[in-house]
Design a protein around this motif. Structure first.
Motif, mmCIF file in Angstrom:
data_model
loop_
_atom_site.group_PDB
_atom_site.id
_atom_site.type_symbol
_atom_site.label_atom_id
_atom_site.label_comp_id
_atom_site.label_asym_id
_atom_site.label_seq_id
_atom_site.Cartn_x
_atom_site.Cartn_y
_atom_site.Cartn_z
ATOM 1 N N ARG A 34 41.436 34.918 35.077
ATOM 2 C CA ARG A 34 41.633 33.723 35.861
ATOM 3 C C ARG A 34 40.305 33.366 36.455
ATOM 4 N N ILE A 35 39.790 34.291 37.211
ATOM 5 C CA ILE A 35 38.645 34.162 38.098
ATOM 6 C C ILE A 35 37.290 34.331 37.458
ATOM 7 N N LEU A 36 37.250 35.134 36.131
ATOM 8 C CA LEU A 36 36.028 35.317 35.482
ATOM 9 C C LEU A 36 36.200 35.055 34.212
ATOM 10 N N TRP A 40 43.969 38.635 37.004
ATOM 11 C CA TRP A 40 43.057 38.351 38.043
ATOM 12 C C TRP A 40 41.684 38.030 37.357
ATOM 13 N N HIS A 58 49.784 37.789 40.593
ATOM 14 C CA HIS A 58 49.115 38.202 39.650
ATOM 15 C C HIS A 58 50.044 39.436 39.015
ATOM 16 N N PRO A 70 45.519 43.588 37.777
ATOM 17 C CA PRO A 70 43.996 43.249 37.906
ATOM 18 C C PRO A 70 43.192 42.386 36.755
#
Lengths: 86, 226
Positions: free
Chosen positions: B13-15, B10, B4, B7
């Protein structure tokens, strides 16, 4: 933790220990870069970091407004306290 | 695994439900510290300025003291006691400026905290109340919070969406964790301001906050499963 990994020069436990500093932007640039590398290579830490980030964001939104009735009673109480001085 | 760039990527993608998570700054809702001090200074001689002080701090103070006392009625009484104490101090020219304090928030929340502890018949820093928490290992705290598991994070996120559930989970935290979490994450005091209110070092505040967040995550998970 099922199995700690060493990614980006950091163990999972070290990432866990520094996670709040990371989330709060209070981590040194060098360490932050290492954590970023770890997160990119460790799905478990990446997932958990995302959860913790969501938790913090959710807590920060937790700002209930004060009911008007409580505001009114506060002002009445303060008004009564001010009167002798006026 | 894809590398990535930041942050922010990141988080994206995850949130997906919280795309701006990483841009959340602890100071984002904080008013200018100097403005708050100036407001309190003005309130020493200006009733209208004192009304602004109430508008500025009444909701944050109520939320904070509500987490420290037993009932809504007690919290309302503590709120009133807090502003009476602020009024008295300002009338005596004993505000934060005269005390050499750099933060109006620290001054206000310290008064509120003492009022809450008086109401709860507890004293600030009283042994037994404040030193009772066992120092759990971070790994154990993390494990309870879901560290190292492969659960679907959507389950946790769904749980967090409900303000009522959040309030219930916060109330289940030990007192000293509630205090630090309310001051740092809800009311967005800086670590230094929080340290002043709690009478702790900045490093102790950071450590306690991290443990509080892990504990809250564990509670949210546990409550979600029950």
């Amino acid at each position: 933790m099922t199995k700690e990994r060493n990614v980006g020069g950091l163990r999972c436990g070290e990432v866990l220990a520094g996670l709040s500093d990371y989330l709060d932007g209070e981590m040194s640039q060098d360490l932050r870069a290492n954590v970023d590398v770890h997160l990119a290579g460790c799905t478990l830490c990446e997932r958990f970091g995302g959860e913790m980030g969501a938790l913090v964001a959710s807590v920060r939104k937790h700002k209930e407004a004060l009911p008007q009735s409580i505001k009114d009673r506060l002002r009445l109480r303060l008004l009564a306290a001010r009167e002798p001085a006026n | 695994m894809a590398r990535h760039d930041s942050p922010g990527d990141w988080a994206q993608r995850i949130l997906p439900a919280l795309p701006h998570l990483w841009s959340v700054d602890l100071s984002c809702e904080s008013q200018n510290v100097l403005d708050d001090l100036q407001l309190l200074k003005a309130a020493e001689s200006d009733v209208a300025a004192f009304d602004l002080v109430m508008e500025r701090f009444e909701a944050p103070v109520f939320r904070f003291v509500r987490s420290l006392v037993r009932t809504q009625e007690d919290a309302e009484d503590v709120l009133q006691q807090t502003f009476l104490a602020i009024w008295d101090a300002l009338q005596k020219n004993a505000g934060p400026s005269q005390k050499g304090q750099k933060s109006a928030k620290s001054w206000v929340f310290t008064i509120a905290r003492h009022a809450a502890y008086r109401k709860g018949r507890r004293r600030v820093g009283e042994p037994g109340e404040y030193a009772a928490l066992p120092q759990e290992g971070l790994a154990a705290l993390g494990a309870a919070a879901g560290w190292g598991t492969e659960d679907d994070p959507e389950t946790l996120f769904a749980q967090l969406e409900s303000q009522k559930e959040m309030q219930r989970s916060l109330a289940l935290l030990p007192d000293e964790y509630q205090e630090v979490l309310m001051l740092r994450d809800v009311e967005e005091l800086s670590a230094s301001e929080t340290a002043d209110v709690l009478g702790l070092s900045v490093s102790a505040v950071k450590s306690k906050l991290h443990r509080a967040r892990l504990k809250l995550s564990a509670i949210v998970r546990r409550e979600g499963e029950s």
